[in-house]
Design a protein around this motif. Structure first.
Motif, PDB file in Angstrom:
ATOM      1  N   SER A  42       0.863  -1.554   0.060  1.00 45.81           N
ATOM      2  CA  SER A  42      -0.334  -0.528   0.252  1.00 45.81           C
ATOM      3  C   SER A  42       0.978   0.695  -0.390  1.00 45.81           C
ATOM      4  O   SER A  42       2.227   1.283   0.739  1.00 45.81           O
ATOM      5  CB  SER A  42      -0.872   0.241   1.419  1.00 45.81           C
ATOM      6  OG  SER A  42      -1.978  -0.910   1.455  1.00 45.81           O
ATOM      7  N   SER A  43       0.328   2.604  -0.645  1.00 44.94           N
ATOM      8  CA  SER A  43       1.271   3.561  -0.985  1.00 44.94           C
ATOM      9  C   SER A  43       0.414   4.438  -1.427  1.00 44.94           C
ATOM     10  O   SER A  43      -0.235   4.245  -2.202  1.00 44.94           O
ATOM     11  CB  SER A  43       1.970   3.412  -1.501  1.00 44.94           C
ATOM     12  OG  SER A  43       3.126   4.933  -1.739  1.00 44.94           O
ATOM     13  N   GLU A  75      -3.708   1.536  -3.931  1.00 42.52           N
ATOM     14  CA  GLU A  75      -3.571   2.505  -4.240  1.00 42.52           C
ATOM     15  C   GLU A  75      -4.669   3.388  -3.555  1.00 42.52           C
ATOM     16  O   GLU A  75      -5.297   4.293  -4.178  1.00 42.52           O
ATOM     17  CB  GLU A  75      -3.717   2.754  -5.402  1.00 42.52           C
ATOM     18  CG  GLU A  75      -1.824   2.455  -6.045  1.00 42.52           C
ATOM     19  CD  GLU A  75      -2.067   2.758  -7.361  1.00 42.52           C
ATOM     20  OE1 GLU A  75      -1.975   3.361  -8.079  1.00 42.52           O
ATOM     21  OE2 GLU A  75      -0.618   1.720  -7.550  1.00 42.52           O
ATOM     22  N   ILE A  76      -5.258   2.223  -2.857  1.00 48.39           N
ATOM     23  CA  ILE A  76      -6.785   3.183  -1.896  1.00 48.39           C
ATOM     24  C   ILE A  76      -6.718   4.222  -1.597  1.00 48.39           C
ATOM     25  O   ILE A  76      -7.511   5.502  -1.977  1.00 48.39           O
ATOM     26  CB  ILE A  76      -7.092   1.806  -1.052  1.00 48.39           C
ATOM     27  CG1 ILE A  76      -8.055   0.897  -1.730  1.00 48.39           C
ATOM     28  CG2 ILE A  76      -8.235   3.109   0.109  1.00 48.39           C
ATOM     29  CD1 ILE A  76      -8.896  -0.208  -1.175  1.00 48.39           C
ATOM     30  N   TYR A  77      -5.536   4.787  -0.882  1.00 49.15           N
ATOM     31  CA  TYR A  77      -5.552   6.307  -0.677  1.00 49.15           C
ATOM     32  C   TYR A  77      -4.482   7.230  -1.313  1.00 49.15           C
ATOM     33  O   TYR A  77      -4.434   8.443  -0.936  1.00 49.15           O
ATOM     34  CB  TYR A  77      -4.260   6.139   0.725  1.00 49.15           C
ATOM     35  CG  TYR A  77      -5.086   5.280   2.218  1.00 49.15           C
ATOM     36  CD1 TYR A  77      -6.256   6.199   2.877  1.00 49.15           C
ATOM     37  CD2 TYR A  77      -4.669   3.971   2.409  1.00 49.15           C
ATOM     38  CE1 TYR A  77      -6.674   5.322   3.836  1.00 49.15           C
ATOM     39  CE2 TYR A  77      -5.593   2.991   3.044  1.00 49.15           C
ATOM     40  CZ  TYR A  77      -6.155   4.355   4.130  1.00 49.15           C
ATOM     41  OH  TYR A  77      -7.055   3.205   5.076  1.00 49.15           O
ATOM     42  N   ALA A  87       2.136   8.035  -7.100  1.00 53.27           N
ATOM     43  CA  ALA A  87       2.839   7.009  -8.392  1.00 53.27           C
ATOM     44  C   ALA A  87       1.973   5.699  -8.346  1.00 53.27           C
ATOM     45  O   ALA A  87       1.417   5.498  -7.244  1.00 53.27           O
ATOM     46  CB  ALA A  87       3.706   7.227  -8.579  1.00 53.27           C
ATOM     47  N   THR A  88       1.958   5.877  -9.580  1.00 53.51           N
ATOM     48  CA  THR A  88       0.787   4.674  -9.847  1.00 53.51           C
ATOM     49  C   THR A  88       1.795   3.513 -10.092  1.00 53.51           C
ATOM     50  O   THR A  88       2.474   3.685 -11.256  1.00 53.51           O
ATOM     51  CB  THR A  88      -0.860   4.712 -10.978  1.00 53.51           C
ATOM     52  OG1 THR A  88      -0.808   3.207 -10.894  1.00 53.51           O
ATOM     53  CG2 THR A  88      -0.214   5.017 -12.272  1.00 53.51           C
ATOM     54  N   ALA A  89       1.323   2.144 -10.010  1.00 56.18           N
ATOM     55  CA  ALA A  89       2.947   0.723 -10.754  1.00 56.18           C
ATOM     56  C   ALA A  89       2.178   0.639 -11.924  1.00 56.18           C
ATOM     57  O   ALA A  89       3.310   0.060 -12.947  1.00 56.18           O
ATOM     58  CB  ALA A  89       2.054  -0.222  -9.299  1.00 56.18           C
ATOM     59  N   THR A  95       2.511  -5.871 -15.660  1.00 52.86           N
ATOM     60  CA  THR A  95       2.341  -7.289 -14.978  1.00 52.86           C
ATOM     61  C   THR A  95       1.440  -7.020 -13.464  1.00 52.86           C
ATOM     62  O   THR A  95       0.681  -7.499 -13.112  1.00 52.86           O
ATOM     63  CB  THR A  95       3.729  -8.418 -15.227  1.00 52.86           C
ATOM     64  OG1 THR A  95       4.415  -7.690 -14.245  1.00 52.86           O
ATOM     65  CG2 THR A  95       3.642  -8.397 -16.684  1.00 52.86           C
ATOM     66  N   ALA A  96       2.021  -5.875 -13.214  1.00 53.34           N
ATOM     67  CA  ALA A  96       1.370  -4.957 -11.591  1.00 53.34           C
ATOM     68  C   ALA A  96      -0.096  -5.227 -11.827  1.00 53.34           C
ATOM     69  O   ALA A  96      -0.853  -4.916 -12.632  1.00 53.34           O
ATOM     70  CB  ALA A  96       1.578  -3.860 -11.606  1.00 53.34           C
ATOM     71  N   ILE A  97      -0.695  -5.392 -10.367  1.00 54.49           N
ATOM     72  CA  ILE A  97      -2.313  -5.097 -10.697  1.00 54.49           C
ATOM     73  C   ILE A  97      -2.744  -4.056  -9.296  1.00 54.49           C
ATOM     74  O   ILE A  97      -1.957  -4.239  -8.933  1.00 54.49           O
ATOM     75  CB  ILE A  97      -3.012  -7.016  -9.200  1.00 54.49           C
ATOM     76  CG1 ILE A  97      -2.528  -8.129 -10.251  1.00 54.49           C
ATOM     77  CG2 ILE A  97      -4.400  -6.560  -9.012  1.00 54.49           C
ATOM     78  CD1 ILE A  97      -2.948  -9.215  -9.854  1.00 54.49           C
ATOM     79  N   VAL A  98      -2.914  -3.412  -9.707  1.00 55.56           N
ATOM     80  CA  VAL A  98      -3.369  -1.897  -9.014  1.00 55.56           C
ATOM     81  C   VAL A  98      -5.246  -2.002  -8.251  1.00 55.56           C
ATOM     82  O   VAL A  98      -5.936  -2.693  -9.235  1.00 55.56           O
ATOM     83  CB  VAL A  98      -3.266  -0.435 -10.219  1.00 55.56           C
ATOM     84  CG1 VAL A  98      -3.789   0.417  -8.698  1.00 55.56           C
ATOM     85  CG2 VAL A  98      -2.343  -0.787 -10.171  1.00 55.56           C
TER      86      VAL A  98
END
Length: 137
Positions: A42-43, A75-77, A87-89, A95-98
């Motif tokens: 989580s970030s 990335e809920i926050y 920043a978003t993955a 291959t990332a899941i957000v």
């Protein structure tokens, strides 16, 4: 589900960066432990508020891609950062899941309304799983 949980040490800023993950990967190789297959992070994080910079997210995504570790970015926050740029993955990995939601950012207490950004190969398996969740929603 066949998952083995592993705790990875964080740094003095309450962050798990590529440095800490790389150290855990190396320790596991040297000790003969199973390789990590996934990372949930989580970030910004709750409750510390620690948030990875854009470079830290990029480095973590690159390491996960190199090591074949599935990165699940909570990335809920996002949007509740008080002057810091999140920043978003998905900017750094295919291959990332957000996972994100409307609940926190729009103060929708009790609403469990959100979304996921998935690699193409996971869309159908996740669709099969989530069908059972909104039958009762």
């Amino acid at each position: 589900l066949g998952c083995d949980l592993a705790n990875v040490k964080i740094n003095k800023n309450f962050k798990l960066t590529a440095t800490e993950l790389r150290s855990e990967i190396q320790n596991r190789r040297e000790s003969g432990k199973k390789a990590l297959k996934g990372l949930i992070l989580s970030s910004p994080s709750n409750p510390t508020g620690a948030m990875l910079s854009s470079d830290e997210i990029r480095e973590l995504c690159e390491l996960c891609d190199e090591e074949n570790i599935r990165f699940l970015s909570d990335e809920i926050y996002h949007g509740i950062t008080y002057g810091k740029q999140e920043a978003t993955a998905v900017s750094f990995s295919k291959t990332a899941i957000v996972i994100n939601s409307f609940s926190k950012y729009y103060s929708m207490s009790g609403w469990r309304l959100g979304w996921m950004v998935l690699p193409e190969e996971l869309v159908e398996p996740i669709n099969v799983l989530q069908q059972n969740m909104f039958i009762n929603a």
